[in-house]
Structure formats: C-alpha cells, structure tokens
Design a protein around this motif. Sequence first.
Motif, mmCIF file in Angstrom:
data_model
loop_
_atom_site.group_PDB
_atom_site.id
_atom_site.type_symbol
_atom_site.label_atom_id
_atom_site.label_comp_id
_atom_site.label_asym_id
_atom_site.label_seq_id
_atom_site.Cartn_x
_atom_site.Cartn_y
_atom_site.Cartn_z
ATOM 1 N N PHE A 97 0.826 -1.211 0.000
ATOM 2 C CA PHE A 97 0.000 0.000 0.000
ATOM 3 C C PHE A 97 0.860 1.261 0.000
ATOM 4 N N GLU A 98 2.078 1.171 0.534
ATOM 5 C CA GLU A 98 2.953 2.337 0.666
ATOM 6 C C GLU A 98 4.096 2.365 -0.343
ATOM 7 N N PHE A 99 4.517 1.196 -0.820
ATOM 8 C CA PHE A 99 5.699 1.106 -1.671
ATOM 9 C C PHE A 99 5.418 0.257 -2.902
ATOM 10 N N ALA A 100 6.078 0.581 -4.001
ATOM 11 C CA ALA A 100 6.012 -0.260 -5.196
ATOM 12 C C ALA A 100 6.893 -1.481 -4.943
ATOM 13 N N MET A 101 6.301 -2.639 -5.026
ATOM 14 C CA MET A 101 7.032 -3.868 -4.714
ATOM 15 C C MET A 101 6.768 -4.911 -5.784
ATOM 16 N N LYS A 102 7.691 -5.854 -5.883
ATOM 17 C CA LYS A 102 7.454 -7.021 -6.723
ATOM 18 C C LYS A 102 8.174 -8.207 -6.112
ATOM 19 N N ASP A 103 7.615 -9.372 -6.321
ATOM 20 C CA ASP A 103 8.188 -10.607 -5.798
ATOM 21 C C ASP A 103 9.255 -11.088 -6.768
ATOM 22 N N LEU A 104 10.482 -11.227 -6.300
ATOM 23 C CA LEU A 104 11.586 -11.683 -7.148
ATOM 24 C C LEU A 104 11.750 -13.197 -7.105
ATOM 25 N N GLY A 105 10.828 -13.883 -6.425
ATOM 26 C CA GLY A 105 10.886 -15.342 -6.372
ATOM 27 C C GLY A 105 11.757 -15.828 -5.222
ATOM 28 N N PRO A 106 12.036 -17.115 -5.210
ATOM 29 C CA PRO A 106 12.851 -17.687 -4.126
ATOM 30 C C PRO A 106 14.239 -17.055 -4.075
ATOM 31 N N VAL A 107 14.742 -16.856 -2.884
ATOM 32 C CA VAL A 107 16.054 -16.239 -2.689
ATOM 33 C C VAL A 107 17.153 -17.277 -2.967
ATOM 34 N N HIS A 108 18.229 -16.816 -3.599
ATOM 35 C CA HIS A 108 19.393 -17.673 -3.844
ATOM 36 C C HIS A 108 20.642 -17.071 -3.207
ATOM 37 N N HIS A 109 20.770 -15.742 -3.301
ATOM 38 C CA HIS A 109 21.881 -14.997 -2.695
ATOM 39 C C HIS A 109 21.327 -13.716 -2.106
ATOM 40 N N PHE A 110 21.861 -13.292 -0.972
ATOM 41 C CA PHE A 110 21.453 -12.021 -0.361
ATOM 42 C C PHE A 110 22.625 -11.489 0.443
ATOM 43 N N LEU A 111 23.047 -10.261 0.123
ATOM 44 C CA LEU A 111 24.164 -9.604 0.809
ATOM 45 C C LEU A 111 25.410 -10.485 0.851
ATOM 46 N N GLY A 112 25.678 -11.171 -0.246
ATOM 47 C CA GLY A 112 26.870 -12.007 -0.334
ATOM 48 C C GLY A 112 26.740 -13.362 0.340
ATOM 49 N N ILE A 113 25.556 -13.688 0.815
ATOM 50 C CA ILE A 113 25.335 -14.975 1.485
ATOM 51 C C ILE A 113 24.550 -15.882 0.548
ATOM 52 N N GLU A 114 25.049 -17.098 0.358
ATOM 53 C CA GLU A 114 24.330 -18.076 -0.453
ATOM 54 C C GLU A 114 23.232 -18.697 0.396
ATOM 55 N N ILE A 115 22.027 -18.828 -0.170
ATOM 56 C CA ILE A 115 20.885 -19.326 0.598
ATOM 57 C C ILE A 115 20.186 -20.443 -0.184
ATOM 58 N N PRO A 116 20.767 -21.648 -0.206
ATOM 59 C CA PRO A 116 20.074 -22.749 -0.884
ATOM 60 C C PRO A 116 18.907 -23.255 -0.031
ATOM 61 N N GLN A 117 17.834 -23.665 -0.713
ATOM 62 C CA GLN A 117 16.686 -24.225 -0.003
ATOM 63 C C GLN A 117 16.850 -25.738 0.091
ATOM 64 N N THR A 118 16.608 -26.263 1.274
ATOM 65 C CA THR A 118 16.695 -27.697 1.514
ATOM 66 C C THR A 118 15.341 -28.174 2.040
ATOM 67 N N PRO A 119 15.105 -29.472 2.088
ATOM 68 C CA PRO A 119 13.837 -29.957 2.643
ATOM 69 C C PRO A 119 13.632 -29.499 4.102
ATOM 70 N N ALA A 120 14.727 -29.248 4.809
ATOM 71 C CA ALA A 120 14.617 -28.819 6.212
ATOM 72 C C ALA A 120 14.428 -27.308 6.347
ATOM 73 N N GLY A 121 14.571 -26.567 5.251
ATOM 74 C CA GLY A 121 14.422 -25.115 5.296
ATOM 75 C C GLY A 121 15.529 -24.427 4.505
ATOM 76 N N LEU A 122 15.926 -23.267 4.955
ATOM 77 C CA LEU A 122 16.978 -22.507 4.289
ATOM 78 C C LEU A 122 18.326 -22.782 4.951
ATOM 79 N N HIS A 123 19.371 -22.878 4.150
ATOM 80 C CA HIS A 123 20.736 -23.075 4.671
ATOM 81 C C HIS A 123 21.562 -21.875 4.260
ATOM 82 N N LEU A 124 22.104 -21.139 5.233
ATOM 83 C CA LEU A 124 22.907 -19.948 4.958
ATOM 84 C C LEU A 124 24.376 -20.331 4.950
ATOM 85 N N SER A 125 25.091 -19.914 3.896
ATOM 86 C CA SER A 125 26.527 -20.174 3.852
ATOM 87 C C SER A 125 27.212 -19.008 3.146
ATOM 88 N N GLN A 126 28.432 -18.734 3.600
ATOM 89 C CA GLN A 126 29.177 -17.616 3.035
ATOM 90 C C GLN A 126 30.488 -18.094 2.452
#
Length: 126
Positions: A97-126
């Motif tokens: 309602f306040e900001f123009a937004m769009k969904d970029l889909g599942p995350v893969h990398h964020f701020l230099g951190i790799e974020i693979p999705q596993t059956p147990a959830g998200l795994h963060l690795s740098q």
Amino acid sequence: MDEELEALHKNQTWQLVPRTSNMHVIGSKWVLKPKLKPDGSLDRLKARVVVKGYHQVDGLDYTETFSPVIKPETIYDILLTGSSTALVTTFIQLLSFEFAMKDLGPVHHFLGIEIPQTPAGLHLSQ
C-alpha cells in the motif's frame, strides 16, 4: 521500463502539468543496468529514468537543493521470511500500500550470502 514508470506514478514521484511557453523543460533519459543471475548470465535489464540535471539552471529550475539521509529508491532489496506464510503475505500486502514492490521469487543470494533451499528449510553459507 513499464514497471519503472508504473512505480513512479504509484509513488507520486511527480505531477504532470500542461506545458506553457515560459517553462524551461529539462529532458530525461533511460539508463539500463544489467542484473545477473548467480551463474553470471544476464537475468534482466533494470530500467531507471533519470533527469538530465546538467541542463538545469540555478534560480530558474531550482532555488535550493535537498539531499535526504536515505532515498527510498536506494532501497533495492528487502528479504522477508517467517514461519507463518499467512503473516508474511499480510505484511507484504501492507507494505504494498505504501511502496512499489514485486516478488523476485525464491532467494538464492542475499548480501553475499548463499541461501540454498533444503527440505529442512533454508541453509545460509558464506
């Protein structure tokens, strides 16, 4: 480019007014920045419309300048996550309602951190 124009209109970045003979019109141009996939291939071109500020005349086009501490257009990515899909969806709707937004889909990398999705959830690795 259509998405960028839609966001500018939605956020009320400017008002369109009829042109008069005494106006000094300043041009604009589109700047395209490549966004890459994690493998380095081209994902898309990010479009931005920018004013040709070097055509502005002090006292005619502006009388003062102002630079906020942070401009909303400098916030490119926000990562939202939670254990409740319903709460995350509601929060995204409220932000929309306040900001123009769009969904970029599942995350893969964020701020230099790799974020693979596993059956147990998200795994963060740098």
